[in-house]
Write an enzyme that holds these catalytic residues in place. Structure first.
Site, PDB file in Angstrom:
ATOM      1  CB  CYS A 163      -0.957  -0.042   1.192  1.00 24.36           C
ATOM      2  SG  CYS A 163      -2.176   1.293   1.204  1.00 24.36           S
ATOM      3  CD  GLN A 164       1.371   6.176   3.711  1.00 19.46           C
ATOM      4  OE1 GLN A 164       1.132   5.541   4.745  1.00 19.46           O
ATOM      5  NE2 GLN A 164       1.246   7.489   3.645  1.00 19.46           N
TER       6      GLN A 164
END
Length: 394
Positions: A163-164
């Site tokens: 994700c991030q």
């Protein structure tokens, strides 16, 4: 010939709907009451040990500020030659990669003979409000890679970004390509405007909310709070599916009260969700303005520490795994992004389920870890021999 009303009545009778009576309702209520009573007794007997998450044995090998680097205790006598470093997002805690023993990405990689490290970003406070994405990428992440290279004796590492954390990993691989052997992205946004180009594929709530804010709105929030409070971030995720998140504490919870395994799964997931860290202000500002709003990553316009992040510098092999039902990171933001990298060795794999389901869903579990293991095995060589391995620093 019967009229429609008569046919409908017969259908209801066949379905048993007309069998409902005060007595049957009372019986159902009594059954539910007894089930809830049993469940309350079970809940009262559950201990902290029963709800333990992230239980893979590990050693802390480095720390700075609130950040920790852990090395999981290998399960193979001679782990694979190139260590694997997992980088999770800032908006959630790392435990998702090791939520439960039978739903643990870390444990599965260890059983495949990998030497696994992961970063715990900790719990930032207002003292970290000025940290930028570059502080995380060229600072903490680079120092973690340096520690792993020194301990293993290898010049490069394998990276898994989630994700991030996958965006941080992409930036790192572009800025420090000589230190990265292979890189794998999981549920990672690369094209933050992909949902605008492929609206038929589904738009992400977070994408739309972020673009609905003005740059001044983002500045006001950061200036007022010094960051994004974890409770606010958590609420944003809950509002992506408000009905489901309301009923899970009633209908869903009651439905698993008499199933010990499902009840513990439910409670462990809730424990992870409740531990939502605050988000450093400057990272939040950059994340929304430079990425969600201006989509600078794929335009090679993102500047970190005075250096432009050029994705064409990512010449090493890339594995990109996305979730087909992801509402947090739309498929269109992750799929088909190989053209932005400089590598000729690009592999893309879809897993069923949603964003978190990628790591805990039954179907995805059968794909994620085996795919990562096979892909890294094909590109990282065989497990190292003890005689040729440089002695790791204690």
């Amino acid at each position: 010939m019967r009229n429609p009303a008569e046919r409908a009545m017969l259908a209801l009778q066949a379905a048993g709907a007309l069998a409902i009576s005060p007595a049957s309702i009372a019986s159902e209520l009594e059954s539910a009451r007894a089930k809830i009573a049993r469940g309350m007794k079970r809940l009262a007997a559950i201990s902290d040990d029963d709800l333990a998450i992230a239980t893979v044995p590990r050693d802390e090998v480095w720390r700075e500020d609130m950040v920790r680097l852990y090395r999981c205790k290998p399960l193979a006598e001679h782990p694979h030659a190139v260590p694997v470093l997992i980088t999770y997002a800032l908006v959630g805690r790392f435990q998702m990669i090791d939520l439960e023993a039978d739903r643990s990405l870390v444990r599965k990689l260890l059983t495949q003979g990998f030497d696994v490290y992961f970063i715990d970003w900790g719990l930032p406070t207002r003292a970290q409000r000025w940290l930028t994405i570059d502080d995380y990428v060229s600072g903490y992440l680079d120092r973690c890679v340096g520690v792993i290279r020194e301990r293993s004796g290898d010049d490069s590492v394998n990276l898994i970004g989630i994700c991030q954390g996958g965006v941080f990993t992409a930036c790192y691989a572009a800025l420090f390509p000589d230190k990265v052997r292979n890189v794998a992205f999981t549920v990672t946004p690369i094209d933050f405007h992909g949902d605008k180009r492929e609206p038929q594929a589904g738009a992400g709530y977070m994408n739309q909310w972020a673009r609905a804010l003005t740059p001044e709105d983002v500045d006001d929030l950061v200036d007022a709070y010094g960051g994004a409070p974890g409770s606010m971030v958590g609420l944003a995720f809950l509002m992506m599916n408000p009905v489901s998140n309301l009923t899970k504490y009633t209908i869903d919870l009651i439905s698993v009260l008499d199933d010990d395994a499902k009840l513990l799964n439910f409670l462990r997931m809730e424990r992870w969700i409740a531990d939502r860290p605050d988000h450093p202000g400057e990272v939040f500002r950059q994340w929304f303005k430079d990425l969600y709003q201006d989509n600078k990553l794929i335009r090679n316009e993102l500047v970190l520490g005075g250096r432009k992040v050029d994705l064409q510098n990512i010449m090493m092999p890339v594995l990109n795994i996305y979730a087909t039902g992801d509402t947090i990171i739309p498929v269109s933001c992750s799929r088909g992004v190989g053209k932005y990298f400089g590598t000729r060795d690009y592999t893309e794999v879809a897993v069923p389920g949603g964003h978190i389901g990628t790591f805990v869903g039954g179907k995805a579990q059968k794909i994620l870890a085996p795919t990562l293991a096979d892909w890294f095995n094909a590109r990282s060589g065989a497990p190292r021999k003890a005689a040729t391995r440089r002695r790791a620093r204690a």
